[in-house]
Design an enzyme around this catalytic site. Structure first.
Site, PDB file in Angstrom:
ATOM      1  N   PRO A   9      12.441  20.915 -14.969  1.00  0.00           N
ATOM      2  CA  PRO A   9      12.682  19.491 -14.381  1.00  0.00           C
ATOM      3  C   PRO A   9      14.030  19.809 -13.566  1.00  0.00           C
ATOM      4  O   PRO A   9      15.261  19.172 -14.368  1.00  0.00           O
ATOM      5  CB  PRO A   9      12.478  18.270 -14.463  1.00  0.00           C
ATOM      6  CG  PRO A   9      12.015  18.043 -15.822  1.00  0.00           C
ATOM      7  CD  PRO A   9      12.399  19.601 -16.118  1.00  0.00           C
ATOM      8  N   ASN A  10      14.434  20.127 -12.135  1.00  0.00           N
ATOM      9  CA  ASN A  10      15.700  20.124 -11.515  1.00  0.00           C
ATOM     10  C   ASN A  10      16.465  21.556 -11.258  1.00  0.00           C
ATOM     11  O   ASN A  10      17.163  21.203 -11.316  1.00  0.00           O
ATOM     12  CB  ASN A  10      16.109  18.735 -11.472  1.00  0.00           C
ATOM     13  CG  ASN A  10      15.777  17.832 -10.713  1.00  0.00           C
ATOM     14  OD1 ASN A  10      14.986  17.513 -10.202  1.00  0.00           O
ATOM     15  ND2 ASN A  10      15.182  16.520 -12.224  1.00  0.00           N
ATOM     16  N   ARG A  17      23.055  21.019  -7.201  1.00  0.00           N
ATOM     17  CA  ARG A  17      23.071  19.531  -7.720  1.00  0.00           C
ATOM     18  C   ARG A  17      23.962  19.134  -8.730  1.00  0.00           C
ATOM     19  O   ARG A  17      24.749  20.035  -9.362  1.00  0.00           O
ATOM     20  CB  ARG A  17      21.642  20.014  -9.017  1.00  0.00           C
ATOM     21  CG  ARG A  17      21.199  18.598  -9.973  1.00  0.00           C
ATOM     22  CD  ARG A  17      20.643  19.446 -10.976  1.00  0.00           C
ATOM     23  NE  ARG A  17      20.148  17.786 -12.108  1.00  0.00           N
ATOM     24  CZ  ARG A  17      19.872  18.311 -12.950  1.00  0.00           C
ATOM     25  NH1 ARG A  17      19.436  19.023 -13.717  1.00  0.00           N
ATOM     26  NH2 ARG A  17      19.194  17.026 -13.134  1.00  0.00           N
ATOM     27  N   TYR A  22      27.111  19.964 -13.641  1.00  0.00           N
ATOM     28  CA  TYR A  22      26.276  21.472 -14.362  1.00  0.00           C
ATOM     29  C   TYR A  22      26.973  23.029 -13.807  1.00  0.00           C
ATOM     30  O   TYR A  22      26.541  23.993 -14.062  1.00  0.00           O
ATOM     31  CB  TYR A  22      24.737  20.890 -13.065  1.00  0.00           C
ATOM     32  CG  TYR A  22      23.830  19.959 -14.317  1.00  0.00           C
ATOM     33  CD1 TYR A  22      23.982  19.774 -15.398  1.00  0.00           C
ATOM     34  CD2 TYR A  22      23.563  18.801 -12.895  1.00  0.00           C
ATOM     35  CE1 TYR A  22      23.257  18.453 -16.193  1.00  0.00           C
ATOM     36  CE2 TYR A  22      23.166  18.004 -13.486  1.00  0.00           C
ATOM     37  CZ  TYR A  22      22.637  17.692 -14.941  1.00  0.00           C
ATOM     38  OH  TYR A  22      22.459  16.964 -14.978  1.00  0.00           O
ATOM     39  N   ASN A  73      15.855  25.005 -21.925  1.00  0.00           N
ATOM     40  CA  ASN A  73      16.502  23.343 -21.314  1.00  0.00           C
ATOM     41  C   ASN A  73      16.153  22.659 -20.977  1.00  0.00           C
ATOM     42  O   ASN A  73      14.837  22.630 -19.703  1.00  0.00           O
ATOM     43  CB  ASN A  73      17.280  24.404 -20.253  1.00  0.00           C
ATOM     44  CG  ASN A  73      18.613  22.312 -19.990  1.00  0.00           C
ATOM     45  OD1 ASN A  73      17.547  21.376 -20.175  1.00  0.00           O
ATOM     46  ND2 ASN A  73      18.867  23.077 -19.536  1.00  0.00           N
ATOM     47  N   ALA A  76      15.334  16.647 -18.643  1.00  0.00           N
ATOM     48  CA  ALA A  76      15.059  15.158 -18.641  1.00  0.00           C
ATOM     49  C   ALA A  76      14.423  14.787 -19.687  1.00  0.00           C
ATOM     50  O   ALA A  76      14.433  13.729 -20.347  1.00  0.00           O
ATOM     51  CB  ALA A  76      14.872  14.549 -17.204  1.00  0.00           C
ATOM     52  N   GLU A  97      17.609  25.078 -28.268  1.00  0.00           N
ATOM     53  CA  GLU A  97      17.496  24.281 -26.748  1.00  0.00           C
ATOM     54  C   GLU A  97      19.166  24.057 -26.401  1.00  0.00           C
ATOM     55  O   GLU A  97      19.790  24.034 -26.726  1.00  0.00           O
ATOM     56  CB  GLU A  97      17.186  23.010 -27.876  1.00  0.00           C
ATOM     57  CG  GLU A  97      18.164  21.749 -26.271  1.00  0.00           C
ATOM     58  CD  GLU A  97      17.361  20.431 -27.108  1.00  0.00           C
ATOM     59  OE1 GLU A  97      15.625  20.247 -27.159  1.00  0.00           O
ATOM     60  OE2 GLU A  97      18.428  19.208 -26.350  1.00  0.00           O
ATOM     61  N   HIS A  99      21.692  22.502 -23.279  1.00  0.00           N
ATOM     62  CA  HIS A  99      22.137  21.549 -22.203  1.00  0.00           C
ATOM     63  C   HIS A  99      22.863  22.278 -21.450  1.00  0.00           C
ATOM     64  O   HIS A  99      24.367  23.255 -22.110  1.00  0.00           O
ATOM     65  CB  HIS A  99      22.146  20.760 -22.659  1.00  0.00           C
ATOM     66  CG  HIS A  99      20.962  20.325 -23.453  1.00  0.00           C
ATOM     67  ND1 HIS A  99      19.822  19.489 -22.625  1.00  0.00           N
ATOM     68  CD2 HIS A  99      20.705  19.532 -24.627  1.00  0.00           C
ATOM     69  CE1 HIS A  99      19.224  18.988 -23.333  1.00  0.00           C
ATOM     70  NE2 HIS A  99      19.463  19.349 -24.255  1.00  0.00           N
ATOM     71  N   ARG A 106      28.227  12.331 -21.849  1.00  0.00           N
ATOM     72  CA  ARG A 106      27.756  11.551 -20.583  1.00  0.00           C
ATOM     73  C   ARG A 106      27.050  10.041 -21.358  1.00  0.00           C
ATOM     74  O   ARG A 106      27.251   9.376 -22.006  1.00  0.00           O
ATOM     75  CB  ARG A 106      26.355  12.480 -20.077  1.00  0.00           C
ATOM     76  CG  ARG A 106      26.976  13.793 -19.398  1.00  0.00           C
ATOM     77  CD  ARG A 106      26.218  14.476 -19.184  1.00  0.00           C
ATOM     78  NE  ARG A 106      25.727  14.133 -17.858  1.00  0.00           N
ATOM     79  CZ  ARG A 106      24.710  14.930 -16.880  1.00  0.00           C
ATOM     80  NH1 ARG A 106      24.000  15.254 -17.663  1.00  0.00           N
ATOM     81  NH2 ARG A 106      24.341  13.916 -15.871  1.00  0.00           N
TER      82      ARG A 106
END
Ligand code: DQA
Length: 150
Positions: A9-10, A17, A22, A73, A76, A97, A99, A106
């Site tokens: 998502p996103n 964004r 990012y 990825n 969230a 995975e 990111h 963070r």
């Protein structure tokens, strides 16, 4: 050889964004670079993006059995989706995975990944390069497997 790439998502909003976190690259840029790198190795990518947990589970069920590896990825969902973790657990192919941001640098709620323990490994914090590093890792794993089986 096919590799499934899933963006959660996103991530369709990349470029606009929070670019300070990012980066300025769009998802189209990242997919273009991934396809370019995959093509050099004769690999075909199946690339999917969804903002919906169930859709990501569907993609993993539909394509996860056909492909030689998965790059994901979960965005969230990384931090709380047991449904995606369970769908990943079913797969027998290597999973990396990814990111863009360093999730450990963070907010505390991002420090835990419920999905990483069922992946081969995780690459976090290299911006769009994280995806290319994930593909390199997957190619190295798959080539090694191939040569072992030959
Ligand atoms: C992300 C990190 C997650 O915590 C966040 O929710 C995202 C993107 C990353 O690529 O850095 O959406 O997965």
């Amino acid at each position: 050889m096919q590799v499934l790439v899933i963006h959660g998502p996103n991530l369709n909003m990349l470029g606009n964004r929070e670019p300070e976190i990012y980066g300025a690259s769009t998802l189209e840029d990242i997919n273009f670079w991934l396809n370019e790198q995959a093509a050099k190795h004769g690999i075909e990518l199946i690339i999917k993006q969804s903002n919906h947990e169930g859709k990501i589970v569907d993609y993993l069920q539909e394509y996860g059995v056909e492909v030689s590896g998965v790059i994901i990825n979960p965005a969230a969902y990384t931090h709380y989706s047991i449904a995606i973790r369970d769908a990943l657990s079913v797969l027998t192919v290597p999973i990396v995975e990814v990111h863009l941001s360093n999730i450990y640098a963070r907010e505390e709620f991002r420090h835990n990944s419920v999905t990483a323990p069922v992946c081969k490994g995780q690459i976090s914090g290299f911006g769009s390069l994280s995806y290319l590093l994930a593909l390199e890792a997957l190619i190295a794993i798959l080539c090694k497997r191939k040569s072992v089986n030959e």
